[in-house]
Scaffold this active site. Structure first.
Site, PDB file in Angstrom:
ATOM      1  N   LYS A  53       5.825  39.953  -5.400  1.00 33.51           N
ATOM      2  CA  LYS A  53       4.374  39.955  -5.582  1.00 33.51           C
ATOM      3  C   LYS A  53       3.795  41.217  -4.948  1.00 33.51           C
ATOM      4  O   LYS A  53       4.509  42.019  -4.342  1.00 33.51           O
ATOM      5  CB  LYS A  53       3.786  38.690  -4.979  1.00 33.51           C
ATOM      6  CG  LYS A  53       4.441  37.413  -5.523  1.00 33.51           C
ATOM      7  CD  LYS A  53       3.719  36.166  -5.112  1.00 33.51           C
ATOM      8  CE  LYS A  53       2.529  35.924  -6.004  1.00 33.51           C
ATOM      9  NZ  LYS A  53       1.904  34.600  -5.758  1.00 33.51           N
ATOM     10  N   ARG A 108       0.824  -1.222   0.000  1.00 31.65           N
ATOM     11  CA  ARG A 108       0.000   0.000   0.000  1.00 31.65           C
ATOM     12  C   ARG A 108       0.850   1.261   0.000  1.00 31.65           C
ATOM     13  O   ARG A 108       0.551   2.214  -0.728  1.00 31.65           O
ATOM     14  CB  ARG A 108      -0.952  -0.019   1.202  1.00 31.65           C
ATOM     15  CG  ARG A 108      -1.808   1.240   1.382  1.00 31.65           C
ATOM     16  CD  ARG A 108      -2.418   1.772   0.093  1.00 31.65           C
ATOM     17  NE  ARG A 108      -3.088   0.758  -0.696  1.00 31.65           N
ATOM     18  CZ  ARG A 108      -3.372   0.897  -1.990  1.00 31.65           C
ATOM     19  NH1 ARG A 108      -2.998   2.003  -2.645  1.00 31.65           N
ATOM     20  NH2 ARG A 108      -3.978  -0.054  -2.639  1.00 31.65           N
ATOM     21  N   ASP A 126      -0.774  38.597 -14.086  1.00 33.66           N
ATOM     22  CA  ASP A 126      -1.707  37.883 -13.219  1.00 33.66           C
ATOM     23  C   ASP A 126      -3.155  38.254 -13.488  1.00 33.66           C
ATOM     24  O   ASP A 126      -3.531  39.435 -13.483  1.00 33.66           O
ATOM     25  CB  ASP A 126      -1.362  38.187 -11.758  1.00 33.66           C
ATOM     26  CG  ASP A 126      -2.037  37.238 -10.793  1.00 33.66           C
ATOM     27  OD1 ASP A 126      -2.246  36.063 -11.153  1.00 33.66           O
ATOM     28  OD2 ASP A 126      -2.350  37.663  -9.662  1.00 33.66           O
ATOM     29  N   GLU A 130       5.525  40.258 -10.274  1.00 32.02           N
ATOM     30  CA  GLU A 130       4.109  40.098 -10.577  1.00 32.02           C
ATOM     31  C   GLU A 130       3.521  41.445 -11.001  1.00 32.02           C
ATOM     32  O   GLU A 130       3.786  42.475 -10.377  1.00 32.02           O
ATOM     33  CB  GLU A 130       3.369  39.576  -9.355  1.00 32.02           C
ATOM     34  CG  GLU A 130       1.875  39.380  -9.585  1.00 32.02           C
ATOM     35  CD  GLU A 130       1.162  38.948  -8.315  1.00 32.02           C
ATOM     36  OE1 GLU A 130       1.015  37.736  -8.113  1.00 32.02           O
ATOM     37  OE2 GLU A 130       0.774  39.841  -7.524  1.00 32.02           O
ATOM     38  N   LYS A 136       2.542  25.326  -5.066  1.00 30.83           N
ATOM     39  CA  LYS A 136       1.327  24.780  -4.453  1.00 30.83           C
ATOM     40  C   LYS A 136       1.405  23.260  -4.479  1.00 30.83           C
ATOM     41  O   LYS A 136       0.775  22.580  -5.292  1.00 30.83           O
ATOM     42  CB  LYS A 136       0.091  25.304  -5.177  1.00 30.83           C
ATOM     43  CG  LYS A 136      -0.081  26.810  -5.026  1.00 30.83           C
ATOM     44  CD  LYS A 136      -1.280  27.323  -5.801  1.00 30.83           C
ATOM     45  CE  LYS A 136      -1.418  28.838  -5.664  1.00 30.83           C
ATOM     46  NZ  LYS A 136      -2.541  29.387  -6.459  1.00 30.83           N
TER      47      LYS A 136
END
Length: 289
Positions: A169, A103, A218, A197, A137
């Protein structure tokens, strides 16, 4: 084997150790302890659906950690396109230990193959018109593994962590202009990529003037991006300078990717490549001997 598709071995071993501890603490595999420890088995890792393979190193290290007598012979390697029914690998060794490792090994293989398959779907739609890359992410502690899976799917990696390069950013620009921030970044961290950004045209133009290496555009629509790319190209001609790489990001999905791929941007990123990938169905068919 393409070693550039593997995550760092130290990261794999750390996560395998944690995964096995999670599965075996405190008393080990109680059910498999009922089996004859001398019984041997052969098993096949078999694809239940089509996709792209990734995570083979994790399987190797899981089996090795459970019992070095477990051996795996891979028929396919990371980055391979697979279809339902494909035999990916053949494993041999003690039956009880194989069941103990099963597993954990499949959890790694199915998850990372799912990320690779998702990345491949993005690359297929982009069709060479734009470079698709991932984001930060990712699952905590799994970043290098997920980013290796992204590479296996044919996409590219964004920065690996906050130490790779500087990304300015909106929250970083509360008390600094783009020009000031780029200048300070270049003075403190010479040689590092500077990524800015921009969510307005004037921010893009200021970042171009400041010689940022990459500008993240963005939350623009495809039509807006076409216009911004044209203005950036015109700026380069007028200034006699090479323009920054332009990246599109923000709300882009597989369903909307086609509209963004032909806008003229150089790069396109989406967190969903890693954080929204479903697992690929892979099984282990064991035959006791």
């Amino acid at each position: 084997m393409r070693h550039d598709l593997n995550p760092p071995l130290a990261d794999v071993r750390f996560l395998v150790e944690r995964a096995l501890s999670e599965d075996l603490t405190p008393f080990g595999d109680l059910t498999s302890s009922l089996l004859d420890p001398a019984m041997q088995a052969t098993a096949e890792f078999r694809a239940r659906e089509a996709g792209v393979l990734a995570g083979t190193l994790c399987v190797d290290e899981t089996f090795k950690a459970v019992d070095p007598r477990l051996e795996i012979t891979w028929k396919m390697q990371d980055g391979a396109t697979i279809v339902a029914g494909d035999v990916l690998a053949v494993a041999t060794g003690p039956f009880a230990k194989m069941l103990t490792a099963e597993r954990t090994a499949l959890n790694f293989l199915s998850h990372l193959s799912g990320v690779a398959s998702n990345a491949a779907a993005w690359v297929a739609i982009a069709d060479g018109r734009v470079t698709v890359w991932d984001t930060r992410k990712t699952l905590p502690a799994y970043r290098s593994l997920q980013k290796a899976a992204v590479r296996a799917g044919g996409a590219s990696n964004h920065r690996g962590n906050l130490s790779d390069w500087l990304m300015l950013k909106d929250n970083h620009l509360v008390d600094l202009t783009i020009t000031e921030a780029v200048g300070r970044a270049r003075a403190l961290w010479p040689g590092r990529t500077i990524h800015v950004e921009a969510d307005r045209e004037e921010q893009m133009m200021e970042a171009l003037d400041a010689d940022a290496e990459i500008i993240l555009l963005d939350n623009f629509t495809p039509d807006e991006l076409i216009d911004l790319v044209a203005k950036a190209d015109a700026w380069a001609v007028t200034a006699g300078r090479k323009r920054s790489l332009l990246e599109a990001s923000g709300g882009i999905t597989l369903d909307t990717l086609e509209g963004y791929a032909g806008t003229g941007v150089d790069l396109l990123s989406s967190g969903s490549i890693t954080n929204s990938a479903r697992v690929l169905d892979i099984g282990l068919d064991v035959v006791p001997q």
